[in-house]
Design an enzyme around this catalytic site. Structure first.
Site, PDB file in Angstrom:
ATOM      1  N   HIS A 194       2.045   4.286  -3.144  1.00 39.09           N
ATOM      2  CA  HIS A 194       1.901   5.604  -3.070  1.00 39.09           C
ATOM      3  C   HIS A 194       3.328   6.044  -3.487  1.00 39.09           C
ATOM      4  O   HIS A 194       3.440   7.062  -4.263  1.00 39.09           O
ATOM      5  CB  HIS A 194       1.662   5.948  -1.453  1.00 39.09           C
ATOM      6  CG  HIS A 194       0.324   5.946  -0.957  1.00 39.09           C
ATOM      7  ND1 HIS A 194      -0.786   6.207  -1.761  1.00 39.09           N
ATOM      8  CD2 HIS A 194      -0.321   5.431   0.008  1.00 39.09           C
ATOM      9  CE1 HIS A 194      -2.123   6.131  -1.150  1.00 39.09           C
ATOM     10  NE2 HIS A 194      -1.646   5.635  -0.103  1.00 39.09           N
ATOM     11  N   HIS A 205       0.775  -1.194  -0.127  1.00 35.94           N
ATOM     12  CA  HIS A 205      -0.082   0.040   0.059  1.00 35.94           C
ATOM     13  C   HIS A 205       0.800   1.495   0.154  1.00 35.94           C
ATOM     14  O   HIS A 205       0.756   2.312  -0.902  1.00 35.94           O
ATOM     15  CB  HIS A 205      -1.055  -0.030   1.084  1.00 35.94           C
ATOM     16  CG  HIS A 205      -1.820   1.087   1.419  1.00 35.94           C
ATOM     17  ND1 HIS A 205      -2.955   1.157   0.956  1.00 35.94           N
ATOM     18  CD2 HIS A 205      -1.324   2.528   1.656  1.00 35.94           C
ATOM     19  CE1 HIS A 205      -3.653   2.517   1.323  1.00 35.94           C
ATOM     20  NE2 HIS A 205      -2.687   3.358   1.868  1.00 35.94           N
ATOM     21  N   GLU A 206       1.730   1.171   0.914  1.00 32.55           N
ATOM     22  CA  GLU A 206       2.751   2.466   0.910  1.00 32.55           C
ATOM     23  C   GLU A 206       3.657   2.498  -0.123  1.00 32.55           C
ATOM     24  O   GLU A 206       3.875   3.501  -0.766  1.00 32.55           O
ATOM     25  CB  GLU A 206       3.754   2.286   2.054  1.00 32.55           C
ATOM     26  CG  GLU A 206       2.839   2.426   3.645  1.00 32.55           C
ATOM     27  CD  GLU A 206       1.902   3.745   3.751  1.00 32.55           C
ATOM     28  OE1 GLU A 206       2.541   4.626   3.024  1.00 32.55           O
ATOM     29  OE2 GLU A 206       1.061   3.611   4.628  1.00 32.55           O
TER      30      GLU A 206
END
Length: 238
Positions: free
Chosen positions: A77, A73-74
């Protein structure tokens, strides 16, 4: 700076400090999830009933599911930001990680804000579209990850039938897939909420249609993920 960044390999774009913070957050989230599985000390009446084997297995599952889902998820980004020529790195929030572990121990609830991916725009003004797409990358990767975990859960049911003991291969596949499916659905939906610094607020500002479609899909997946025994009944007893 954009040209220099593009010449780096994938691993070189993750700094030593970022790797350290990711690993620490990964480990703490896995510990919090593992401790939370007991239901929290406030609700445990007989500690002798807490199985060490189950906790160990849960920790392995948490490392794979919670950790992987959070890290990707990170990273989604980060690399979306890099695509637009910005530099981005994840930074852990030590206080929030400790709080997550304490809350899990006491209440059995896993609620964590382990940190955030910080973006350096180098003085450039980020457009609503760029901010929206960078924000969308995180929940989108969780929705994608939900699919292989769902397949893993179904495979466990098809192989083992009604046998869902965690200590058999079919049972482990079912447990791993179920937790991974639920965690990714929860991460996607939670981050799509249009409040505070969450991704949903930035996506809503950019594109209402994309926001509505993504949060509805996230909510549907979350609902389905919380009904795992429905699939056991459908595939085994139908």
């Amino acid at each position: 700076m954009s040209g220099a960044v593009s010449n780096l390999s994938l691993l070189e774009k993750i700094s030593p400090f970022e790797k350290r913070d990711l690993l620490i957050a990964w480990f703490c989230l896995a510990v919090a999830f593992t401790l939370g599985i007991s239901g929290g000390i406030a609700f445990v009446t007989d500690f002798t009933k807490i199985s060490i084997d189950t906790l160990a297995l849960t920790f392995v599952v948490a490392i794979i599911t919670v950790g992987l889902s959070f890290v990707l998820h990170e990273m989604a980004h980060k690399f979306a930001a890099i695509r637009y020529g910005y530099w981005a790195e994840f930074r852990k929030n030590t206080q929030m990680l400790l709080l997550a572990v304490v809350i899990a121990v006491v209440t059995g609830i896993v609620f964590a804000a382990p940190g955030a991916t910080l973006i350096n725009t180098a003085g450039r003004e980020m457009t609503k579209k760029e901010n929206g797409i960078i924000s969308l990358a995180g929940p989108a990767i969780n929705l994608i990850l939900a699919v292989p975990f769902f397949i893993c859960m179904i495979a466990g049911i098809l192989i083992g039938g009604a046998e869902v003991s965690q200590f058999t291969l079919p049972g482990f596949l079912f447990y791993l897939g179920m937790i991974g499916f639920q965690v990714n659905a929860m991460l996607a939906f939670f981050n799509m909420l249009p409040v505070g610094p969450l991704d949903g607020r930035k996506i809503l500002r950019w594109n209402v249609v994309v926001f509505v479609v993504t949060i509805v899909v996230s909510l549907l997946l979350l609902y389905v993920s919380l009904q795992p025994w429905m699939f056991v009944k459908m595939l085994v007893y139908s």
